[in-house]
Design a protein around this motif. Structure first.
Motif, PDB file in Angstrom:
ATOM      1  N   LYS B  46     -14.976   6.419   2.674  1.00  0.00           N
ATOM      2  CA  LYS B  46     -14.427   5.966   1.446  1.00  0.00           C
ATOM      3  C   LYS B  46     -12.975   5.273   1.584  1.00  0.00           C
ATOM      4  CE  LYS B  46     -14.560  10.033   0.019  1.00  0.00           C
ATOM      5  NZ  LYS B  46     -15.118  10.974   1.083  1.00  0.00           N
ATOM      6  N   THR B  47     -12.238   6.238   2.162  1.00  0.00           N
ATOM      7  CA  THR B  47     -10.690   5.804   2.360  1.00  0.00           C
ATOM      8  C   THR B  47     -10.534   4.530   3.006  1.00  0.00           C
ATOM      9  OG1 THR B  47     -10.037   8.035   2.553  1.00  0.00           O
ATOM     10  CG2 THR B  47      -8.596   6.300   3.246  1.00  0.00           C
ATOM     11  N   THR B  48     -11.474   4.220   4.260  1.00  0.00           N
ATOM     12  CA  THR B  48     -11.304   3.031   4.904  1.00  0.00           C
ATOM     13  C   THR B  48     -11.556   1.845   4.095  1.00  0.00           C
ATOM     14  OG1 THR B  48     -12.300   4.237   6.665  1.00  0.00           O
ATOM     15  CG2 THR B  48     -12.104   1.832   6.980  1.00  0.00           C
ATOM     16  N   LEU B 161      -7.188   4.163  -6.164  1.00  0.00           N
ATOM     17  CA  LEU B 161      -6.738   5.644  -6.190  1.00  0.00           C
ATOM     18  C   LEU B 161      -7.487   6.431  -5.191  1.00  0.00           C
ATOM     19  CD1 LEU B 161      -7.324   4.458  -9.457  1.00  0.00           C
ATOM     20  CD2 LEU B 161      -5.498   6.309  -9.688  1.00  0.00           C
ATOM     21  N   ASP B 162      -6.625   6.842  -4.130  1.00  0.00           N
ATOM     22  CA  ASP B 162      -7.295   7.617  -3.140  1.00  0.00           C
ATOM     23  C   ASP B 162      -7.166   9.200  -3.431  1.00  0.00           C
ATOM     24  OD1 ASP B 162      -8.807   8.658  -0.976  1.00  0.00           O
ATOM     25  OD2 ASP B 162      -7.340   7.531   0.544  1.00  0.00           O
ATOM     26  N   GLU B 163      -8.215   9.713  -3.972  1.00  0.00           N
ATOM     27  CA  GLU B 163      -8.236  11.167  -4.157  1.00  0.00           C
ATOM     28  C   GLU B 163      -7.016  11.612  -4.921  1.00  0.00           C
ATOM     29  OE1 GLU B 163      -9.957  13.753  -1.106  1.00  0.00           O
ATOM     30  OE2 GLU B 163     -11.218  12.267  -0.397  1.00  0.00           O
ATOM     31  N   PRO B 164      -6.490  10.634  -5.923  1.00  0.00           N
ATOM     32  CA  PRO B 164      -5.120  11.087  -6.435  1.00  0.00           C
ATOM     33  C   PRO B 164      -4.966  12.619  -7.094  1.00  0.00           C
ATOM     34  CG  PRO B 164      -6.528   9.855  -7.950  1.00  0.00           C
ATOM     35  CD  PRO B 164      -7.226   9.808  -6.629  1.00  0.00           C
TER      36      PRO B 164
HETATM   37 MG   LIG Z   1     -10.158   9.621   2.761  1.00  0.00          MG
END
Ligand SMILES: [Mg+2]
Ligand SMILES: Nc1ncnc2c1ncn2[C@@H]1O[C@H](COP(=O)(O)OP(=O)(O)OP(=O)(O)O)[C@@H](O)[C@H]1O
Ligand SMILES: Nc1ncnc2c1ncn2[C@@H]1O[C@H](COP(=O)(O)OP(=O)(O)OP(=O)(O)O)[C@@H](O)[C@H]1O
Ligand SMILES: [Mg+2]
Lengths: 266, 358, 300, 368, 358
Positions: B46-48, B161-164
């Protein structure tokens, strides 16, 4: 760790004793600076303020301090730039020869000064044919100062990651703007700590300096060394040492404040 | 859901880190104004994907389009997307106001104007009083809102938004979820939201992509995913499920294949329930867990399957039974979802497959 | 979105174009970063060092002091076989090891107290106290020790009531003085290393029944070993090359540094000096190679 | 003396014929204390008058040992050097210094004749420099330990063990000559004629003597401060020393005295020489003349603590007596430092003598 | 719940850090074998209580007894309690097996025996294969289990766990909750468990202490706390609540004081419900949020109060209404909880007070 009370006290006492011993020779120097003996003999046969007066009038001492400051400032500046560049390269990239480079950075400090000294002396004079001057000292000092900056900066980079820089790029800042507004302010205290150590290292260096200083370039350690061979000057040297110690507390204190308690001190 | 001109279009997006394929041929279109979530276990990529869209990483293959423009090779600062980082990445040496004004500053906007606009952005997240503080003087939730203000003040077309909310504690997280949704509605910006909290994803999103192993396992609205999971993986990851394998399905449901039933669709009662399309099976209560708003009842069916039922803690269910009680577990035929065979799953197709079965 | 403020991208200038290019070309970025420092280190340092080593294979006309650039192994053979060099090497190595050992033993409790016991305020004071002596010139400190260690000095005065005596000038004095000079360089990395050991690990050990000593031995020590080694690189390398301190307090003793210095400064025999210089170079490389695995080089 | 002068480069073999324009600067390489411009102590300054007089700005580099001077001269960065006898011949041989035309140096006249045309400053009668000052390496002793003044060097050689650990010696290969002087008197069988001209056997004898001595040595010395400290504290009670050190010790009220033992002794006579690659030859000649002038010479030699080069200089000093200035008898007991070379200085042709390199490695062996 | 000899007895326990009173006169008894949780917002003093029990901090005042023995002044290594740290605090330079064997090693137990026992402990957390790895080579959940094995292998009487699941992601956390409870049951050890996740506390605990500002706000079983919150604080912190202030209570409930009703106790329907003890009020649906297992319906009551109702996503509630629909919200009189006046609250007393009102 919550040490037992006796353990804490014991540790505290050991620390106090060691630090006490560390300060005994400095105390001797302080006392000597008021001694009437020109030979730094102990106990001092009498007390005088003569040397303090003379030291502050000694143009040679002042010149030597200025030369040392000049050398230390320039070589620290060079070390700051080169050390920072290397840290970025080694921390942010993975490439073949990375380890060799980190060894290369350490080498000038790990090899004895006399070797660095004669190697550079030989290199400058016989190979390059450049006359020794203040610049040859600066080059030599910068070379072995790189490592202190490198270590501080790379430790900071390692801890910090690339998040803030990514955030900056994300908000529209180019590489240079990011460095100026984000990266540099973050590195400031690491640069300060590394720079301070580099400065101290250069300021007190004598062996490499002996081999790379041109005529008329008298850094403070060389001045002091010369004075050991010159009659009736030794106590002035004590005065200089005392003044240096006192003056040095200011930058160390500032660096401490800026870098915070949990920070890297080296 | 897709528009004629999607906000984001990923085509065959792939990212390899050495031997690891973090993102594996992802095709995705996200419409303008959508609240889109990416959900998946740790390491699923996901982050990638987010970092590829933002431009922090260069894809190994594939393209990224932003409103029809190919930005695959653009630097992050040349893309009209902004990111809210998981750890917020606020500049610690700048005040809150300077942080928010940063994007305007690097765009060369004058001090007066940028201060004004940064203040407005701070006001929109109800932090107008905090402008002079340093980020370290704020609480987690406040920092989160500063990060949001900083990212939105430059009016990006897409916000990543990355796991904000990952770093916030439960109460605060719930509160921030509401605020986030509010801000997204107000600004009308496309949100791409990464989380591994399925409840968060279900609550907030217009659509959700469930990731696993660098691929999209299923794509759809919250109700699609929850009610019609296309695979064992999705059924297990989005909410909890009672899974019936082929043999048990035969025995209990009277048909082959793998099936899943959500706990809240199971009713536990002392007598067998009857009705149109209602099936039931006898069993013994193994465990009764008090959840506050509900009660979780674990029952060992005589047919040799352990199932979990969820009962709401209201007037109707005051007695849920005790450990060891003999009970009947009943369900509606329509609530049984047939699962497609597990991996290898091909992203996208599955959701349709699942839907056709249900 | 209602306002007409929709942000245009920042203007495209040459600088930004460069920025964009760098961002998307990491290898170029790396090359730019490495160019200057590598140029400096290789051209200035490595070349100089290599040339020095080459010189070891040359010889010198003893009367005129002119170097003859003809390959000869004489210097190397002399250094390897000469009993003088063996004696002095062993002595130097002994001094360097003793200094290193003493410094580590002294630095450990101080560093531990600073990092794990002292309050933050005290910590700051202690760091200043440790760093301050660095600024009193090396020579001044060495002469101060000469004064302290004298027959007539403070040490004698302090020890005499207990029946002790100053060691006088000699190898013990050299070891004491060198330990003194390099102590701050050893304390600092160990302190930094200890600061990086999370308190929770020490608590965990206590929690599991580890008393103070087992905790230090089993948990703290292995964790700070790289930092200790980093500190020893300083004390070891600096001691190995010293020739001034031993001159001041070493009595009649000479170390490798003196031999190098005499040969280059006095005898004007750079080839022989280079050959002697090979000894510490080999030792240091050996040491670095040994400790490379421990991660010590990241802790300097 | 007869030196080959083989390394001398042709161009600078000829002394300068006449003086020209001053260059406005000159670069000096000198023993510490030889060139003082008031920067260390405002009351010690004989450079400023020179600069005012000639307009030649002076830059100075000091060296700690003759060998360092030798090395530094090779750089060609220095116009003038103050060379002791253990360096001068090597400088000549390496072609690093040029002959001087004493006609261009008016003050050369007044210099003591016994300092002129000596092996350490001239080659084949051609002067390579102007004598500066001279002194003897004396025997210093602690008056408590030696109620009666020793008369022989044996207190540091054969009887050294009586004061084991408290004996000192000068830390330089040239100190081997001191042992040779002692052997000349006590081991006539060795046939030493000149302490700087030792064949293998003679050197070996000196080395043996010094190795025995080493067992009693507390420390070797090469700088004032170390020596003064050691004698004040009593860490050292006997050994070689210089008159100036005795003067300092008297100031410290230390119980020491010096004596010139009956065997004679070694000593130095320093010479100002001009580099063969001098960039500022006119200023260099001006310096040589100036520093030989009575007033400047007196100031410099007095500050350093040695005898001046002329009687006239003594008029500016009160302590000439202590240094036995101009005392030819006294001076004749001194074997001035010169560089040992293979060609024996004492005129022997049947053997080759040991050269300075041999002395250096012997010295390292001795120290061990 | 308390035994004649409690596992832990805290009396007047107080800890001040300079001006901050982290723990403020806490009296508490925890029975042997109990699964006891401390729940509270950040900074409420939970960790400090745990560290006082473990011996890492010295109390400013008060005593700590372990099975009747006063251990207040004992060093950590002399107390029969062990801790599972939030960040696990595994020794990075030791293998997993060495980590687990550490407590035995410092007790001087021979290599053979300790290896054997450590292996057994690893097996009990299903990590028998991982003994040779370094902690850095494990995933978060695995590390958590190693920490557990390390703390239990020395057979402490009490195990302290400081947010042991805080660093894990949701799915893993749920899974570990089950395992933790299992281990506690198997070993019969007293667990003192710190968390700020109320759901976790409710699910796992025998009893819960709710902390605020260094004091215990309420102490009781999960059902006590949830059904009978003693204060506004507890009602808000443990689960979500609809709060009726004095005026609204007068208007809607017909009595004064502050009251709370849980969302799941509210029913939303198109027609007014009637029945014994059932009250209802008309309103408009503001928001319908899909939660997967349930649906959250936010209704603005005509009486001027916004309430949230929770409906389970099962056959009975298929239609929950849409935004803007006119509905009736109804509740049972018995589900309305009267709250004691908010702070100052005195620990312990409140629970009783609340209970007496309900
Ligand atoms: Mg991640
Ligand atoms: N810079 C990198 N170098 C090497 N591998 C990486 C890198 N970044 C990510 N990976 C790998 O790529 C895969 C996907 O990682 P990613 O961070 O995208 O997962 P994620 O879904 O965000 O997980 P999480 O929920 O833990 O944040 C993982 O296997 C990870 O180890
Ligand atoms: N070592 C310390 N020095 C000073 N203050 C401290 C220290 N430890 C804790 N405190 C303070 O004591 C109070 C209680 O802290 P504690 O860590 O016990 O809270 P907590 O309930 O565990 O919170 P969290 O959920 O954030 O872990 C806080 O105000 C905290 O700032
Ligand atoms: Mg806590």
């Amino acid at each position: 760790m919550r040490l037992s009370r006796p353990a804490r006290v014991t540790l505290g006492v050991i620390t106090a004793i060691i630090l006490g011993v560390v300060y005994v020779p400095l105390l001797v120097v302080l006392v000597n600076s008021f001694s009437t003996s020109t030979a730094l003999t102990w106990p001092p046969p009498g007390f005088t303020l003569e040397w303090w007066g003379k030291a502050f009038q000694s143009a040679g001492a002042l010149d030597a301090v200025l030369t040392s400051v000049q050398v230390a400032v320039i070589s620290t500046a060079i070390a700051l730039v080169l050390g920072t560049l290397i840290s970025f390269a080694l921390q942010r990239f993975d490439f073949f020869g990375r380890e060799a480079i980190s060894l290369l950075v350490i080498l000038p400090i790990a090899l004895p000064g006399i070797i660095t000294g004669i190697a550079l002396n030989n290199f400058f004079r016989t190979i390059m044919g450049v006359p020794l001057s203040i610049w040859t000292v600066v080059i030599a000092h910068a070379t072995f100062c790189i490592v202190t900056v490198f270590n501080n900066v790379i430790a900071r980079l390692r801890r910090q990651g690339t998040n803030l820089e990514e955030a900056s790029a994300d908000l529209g800042a180019g590489v240079w703007t990011t460095f100026r507004l984000v990266t540099f302010p973050q590195l400031r205290s690491a640069l300060l700590a590394g720079g301070l150590l580099a400065f101290a290292l250069s300021f007190d260096e004598i062996i490499v300096t002996t081999f790379t200083a041109g005529s008329g370039v008298t850094t403070l350690p060389i001045f002091i060394l010369n004075n050991m061979f010159r009659p009736n000057q030794a106590p002035i040297v004590s005065v200089i040492a005392v003044v240096l110690v006192l003056v040095s507390i200011i930058p160390i204190y500032i660096a401490q404040r800026l870098s915070g308690p949990a920070d890297q001190k080296r | 859901m897709t528009d004629s001109q999607p906000a984001i279009r990923l085509t065959g997006l792939t990212k390899e880190f050495g031997a690891v394929t973090a993102v594996d041929h992802v095709d995705l279109e996200i419409a303008a104004g959508e609240f889109f979530s990416m959900l998946g276990p740790s390491g699923s990529g996901k982050t990638t994907v987010l970092r590829l869209i933002a431009g922090f990483e260069q894809p190994t293959a594939g393209t990224i389009e932003l409103f029809g423009e190919d930005v695959t090779r653009r630097a992050p600062f040349d893309r009209d997307v902004n990111t809210v980082f998981q750890d917020y990445a606020l500049f610690p040496h700048m005040s809150v106001l300077e942080n928010v004004a940063y994007g305007l500053r690097v765009r060369g906007i004058g001090r007066r104007e940028r201060t004004q606009r940064a203040r407005a952005a701070l006001a929109s997240v109800r932090l107008e009083q905090m402008g002079d503080r340093k980020p370290s003087q704020l609480s987690g939730g406040q920092r989160q809102r500063v990060a949001l203000a900083r990212a939105t003040v430059v009016q990006p077309k897409v916000l990543l938004l990355d796991e904000p909310l990952g770093a916030l504690d439960l109460k605060l997280r719930e509160q921030m979820q509401v605020e986030l949704k509010q801000i997204q509605r107000d600004l009308g910006i496309t949100f791409i939201f990464v989380t591994h909290d399925q409840e968060e994803a279900l609550t907030l999103s217009d659509r959700i992509a469930v990731f696993n192993d660098g691929r999209i396992q299923q794509l759809g609205t919250p109700a699609d995913l929850y009610e019609q999971p296309g695979s064992r993986f999705v059924a297990g990851f989005v909410g909890t499920s009672n899974l019936f394998d082929d043999a048990r399905s035969q025995a209990l449901l009277g048909r082959g294949g793998e099936h899943s039933v959500r706990p809240e669709k199971l009713a536990v009662s002392a007598e067998r329930e009857v009705g149109d399309g209602v099936a039931s099976a006898p069993g013994t209560v193994v465990e009764v867990i008090y959840l506050g708003s509900g009660i979780r009842i674990v029952v060992d069916l005589d047919a040799g399957l352990r199932v979990t039922a969820l009962a709401q803690n209201d007037r109707r269910r005051l007695r849920a039974g005790d450990r060891g009680d003999r009970v009947f577990v009943s369900w509606h035929e329509a609530d049984v979802v047939a699962l497609a065979p597990a991996p290898p799953a091909v992203a996208g197709e599955e959701a349709d497959a699942a839907a056709s079965v249900a | 979105m209602s306002q007409a403020l929709v942000e245009s991208r920042p203007r495209r200038t040459a600088m930004r174009a460069g920025s964009a290019f760098l961002t998307t070309h990491p290898r170029t970025r790396l090359a730019l970063l490495l160019a200057a420092p590598l140029f400096w280190l290789v051209v200035v340092y490595i070349v100089a060092l290599a040339l020095l080593l080459v010189t070891a294979f040359w010889s010198v006309d003893s009367f005129t002091g002119v170097i003859t650039t003809e390959f000869t192994l004489d210097n190397i053979i002399e250094v390897v076989t000469g009993s003088l060099y063996q004696t002095v090497t062993l002595r130097t190595l002994g001094v360097a090891l003793a200094v290193t050992l003493i410094d580590v033993v002294l630095a450990l409790p101080i560093a531990f107290y600073m990092a794990k016991v002292a309050s933050p305020r005290m910590q700051r004071v202690l760091v200043i106290l440790v760093l301050t002596p660095l600024w009193a010139s090396y020579l001044v400190k060495a002469y101060a020790w000469r004064s302290v260690l004298s027959q007539d000095g403070i040490l004698e005065w302090l020890l005499a009531p207990f029946g002790g005596h100053t060691p006088g000038y000699g190898l013990p004095a050299t070891i004491i003085t060198l330990s003194y000079l390099w102590l701050p360089y050893v304390i600092l990395p160990i302190y930094a290393g200890l600061e990086r050991v999370p308190d929770s690990l020490l608590e965990a050990s206590g929690d599991l029944g580890g008393k103070t000593w087992p905790t230090l031995r089993l948990v703290v020590f292995p964790l700070i070993l790289p930092a200790i080694i980093a500190g020893t690189i300083f004390s070891f390398a600096l001691s190995l090359g010293d020739y001034i301190t031993v001159n001041i307090v070493g009595g009649t003793n000479q170390m490798l540094g003196n031999l190098v210095y005499t040969n280059v400064g006095a005898a004007n025999n750079l080839p022989l000096a280079s050959a002697i210089a090979l000894i510490p170079i080999v030792i240091i490389f050996g040491y670095l190679f040994l400790v490379r695995r421990t991660g010590a080089l990241d802790n300097l | 003396g007869t030196s080959s002068g083989s390394g001398a480069s042709g161009a600078s073999d000829e002394p300068m014929a006449e003086l020209g324009e001053m260059e406005g600067q000159v670069s000096l390489l000198a023993w510490p204390g030889y060139v003082e411009d008031g920067t260390n102590d405002p009351s010690v300054d004989w450079v400023t008058p020179f600069v005012e007089e000639t307009g030649c700005k002076v830059t100075t580099k000091t060296f700690g040992t003759s060998d360092e001077a030798l090395n530094l001269m090779k750089t060609g960065d220095y116009d003038v050097v103050s060379a002791s006898g253990d360096a001068s011949l090597r400088l000549v041989a390496a072609g690093d210094v040029a002959p001087v035309n004493t006609d261009l140096i008016p003050n050369y006249e007044g210099i003591y004749p016994f300092l002129k045309d000596q092996a350490w400053n001239s080659v084949d009668g051609v002067p390579y420099g102007v004598p500066h000052g001279y002194g003897a390496n004396l025997l210093m002793y602690n008056t408590d330990e030696f109620p009666t003044a020793p008369t022989s060097w044996d207190v540091v050689f054969d009887k050294a063990s009586e004061h084991a650990g408290k004996v000192t010696a000068y830390d330089s290969p040239i100190y081997i000559a001191d042992a040779a002087v002692y052997l000349m008197a006590h081991e006539p069988d060795l046939g030493i004629e000149n302490p700087y001209s030792l064949d293998e056997e003679q050197l070996a004898a000196a080395v043996d003597l010094l190795k025995t001595q080493r067992e009693s040595i507390g420390e070797y010395w090469s700088d004032y401060l170390k020596e003064v400290q050691a004698f004040t504290t009593g860490d050292t009670v006997v050994g070689t020393s210089w008159q100036v050190i005795q003067n300092v010790l008297e100031g410290e009220a230390a119980k020491t005295a010096v004596v010139l033992p009956e065997e004679g002794t070694t000593g130095w006579s320093d010479t100002w020489m001009i580099s063969s690659k001098a960039k500022n030859p006119n200023c260099a000649y001006a310096w040589l003349d100036y520093i030989a002038s009575p007033e400047a010479n007196a100031a410099a030699t007095s500050y350093f603590g040695e005898a001046p080069s002329s009687d006239a200089a003594c008029e500016y000093r009160e302590d000439c007596e202590a240094y036995h200035a101009g005392d030819e008898d006294y001076a004749s007991q001194i074997w001035y430092w010169s560089t040992p070379i293979e060609e024996c200085l004492d005129g022997r042709t049947d053997v080759t003598c040991t050269d300075y390199a041999a002395w250096t490695s012997a010295w390292q062996e001795i120290k061990g």
